[in-house]
Write an enzyme that holds these catalytic residues in place. Structure first.
Site, PDB file in Angstrom:
ATOM      1  N   CYS A 122      22.740  12.953  14.568  1.00 30.52           N
ATOM      2  CA  CYS A 122      21.362  13.050  14.087  1.00 30.52           C
ATOM      3  C   CYS A 122      21.270  13.335  12.594  1.00 30.52           C
ATOM      4  CB  CYS A 122      20.606  14.111  14.877  1.00 30.52           C
ATOM      5  SG  CYS A 122      20.589  13.824  16.659  1.00 30.52           S
ATOM      6  N   HIS A 255      14.413  15.773  10.694  1.00 34.11           N
ATOM      7  CA  HIS A 255      14.884  15.077  11.894  1.00 34.11           C
ATOM      8  C   HIS A 255      13.931  15.387  13.029  1.00 34.11           C
ATOM      9  CE1 HIS A 255      17.126  13.779  15.282  1.00 34.11           C
ATOM     10  NE2 HIS A 255      17.582  14.975  15.615  1.00 34.11           N
ATOM     11  N   ASN A 285      13.425  11.791  20.259  1.00 37.54           N
ATOM     12  CA  ASN A 285      14.535  11.998  19.333  1.00 37.54           C
ATOM     13  C   ASN A 285      15.323  10.690  19.251  1.00 37.54           C
ATOM     14  OD1 ASN A 285      16.899  12.682  18.015  1.00 37.54           O
ATOM     15  ND2 ASN A 285      17.253  14.558  19.170  1.00 37.54           N
TER      16      ASN A 285
END
Length: 328
Positions: A122, A255, A285
């Site tokens: 990520c 993020h 996500n």
């Protein structure tokens, strides 16, 4: 004359298949796994995510996002002399050929510029931007296509409600170019392999077979605790390098993993929540794709304007984290 790197175009792409919380709850209920829209939203802020169809791969999403970024930058594909793709879900198991090389081929680039993947989960996009920034400042490359792209739906265990409801597929891209004006003001990267086991895909390939699980595993509480502790620190490190104050940040683009983590970081930096770009509610996500997806969304709807300071930061498996401070 000092050479800087600057973002001159953004783009993104989401696969058409949108799955809301009610649909994913019904899918889990068919397996006698209880969850609900309220349970998912209360823990993550996520309301929906996008999943690819069979036969669609990370490179396909990356190419679509790249086309939008190139158009925004006013460039042709053959103007690009370096492609960096941040992904944890490459087209090929084992990671080669790189997804970046496949993107290069699908974009029709024939100039022989470099192409490679970056794997920092990520945090991958901020890692890739940092690498591109260094190459441009060194004079090695002029026009760099940086992409974050993922098909996390293919590594999700749909019998584990603690992970399968959180992730989605998508891609975001930016074009960075050499500039006489400051663009990327600061970058800062970190990693701590001692935490490699709290977010991983533990399976390994041996003799043509997978040993162990090929599904994503996450220790949610441990990841949450670590993320909250490092994101504020790395953002402040980037601010210190750039010599500016948190109050000078126009937009925070974190993020997009968990709304509570994002809100905590904004508050610790003293930023009003109105200055934070949020797409996690609609995209879930998307790992390395989440920051460029959110960035492009806010650029295209007019929130992020030229000359504004944008803080991008991410945290991911490895354990990795980092921040990029950019003047748009």
């Amino acid at each position: 004359m000092t050479t800087y790197s600057k973002i001159i175009g953004t783009g993104s792409y989401l696969p058409p298949k949108r799955v809301n919380n009610h649909e994913i709850a019904a899918q889990l209920a068919a397996k006698d796994i209880e969850t609900s829209d309220e349970w998912i939203v209360s823990r993550s802020g996520i309301q929906a995510r996008h999943f690819v169809e069979d036969g669609v791969y990370t490179s396909d999403l990356a190419v679509e996002a790249s086309k939008h970024a190139l158009q925004a930058a006013g460039m042709q594909a053959n103007d690009i002399d370096l492609i960096i793709v941040a992904t944890s879900t490459p087209d090929h198991f084992g990671g080669f050929p790189s997804t970046a090389c496949i993107v290069q081929q699908k974009l029709g680039i024939t100039t022989g510029g470099a192409a490679f993947d970056v794997q920092a989960v990520c945090s991958g996009f901020v890692y890739a931007v940092s690498v591109a920034d260094a190459f441009i400042k060194a004079g090695a490359y002029k026009n760099v296509l940086v992409i974050g792209a993922e098909v996390f739906s293919r590594i999700l265990n749909f019998e584990d409600r603690t992970t399968c409801v959180l992730f989605g597929d998508g891609a975001g891209a930016i074009v960075m170019t050499a500039s006489e004006e400051p663009g990327i003001l600061a970058t800062k990267l970190h990693a701590d392999g001692r935490h490699s086991n709290i977010l991983c895909v533990p399976g390994k390939v041996a003799n043509g077979a997978i040993e162990g699980s090929a599904f994503l595993y996450m220790d949610g509480p441990a990841v949450f605790k670590l993320a909250v502790s490092v994101l504020e620190k790395v953002a402040n490190e980037a601010l210190q390098i750039a010599g500016i104050q948190a109050s000078e940040i126009d937009w925070l683009v974190p993020h997009q993993a968990n709304l509570r983590i994002m809100q905590s970081t904004a508050k610790k930096l003293g930023l009003p929540l109105e200055k934070m770009v949020v797409t996690v509610d609609q995209h879930g996500n998307t790992s390395a794709a989440s920051i460029p997806l959110a960035l492009d969304t806010a650029v295209r709807d007019g929130r992020i304007k030229p000359g504004q300071n944008v803080m991008m930061e991410g945290v991911g498996g490895g354990f990795t984290w980092g921040a990029v401070l950019a003047r748009m």
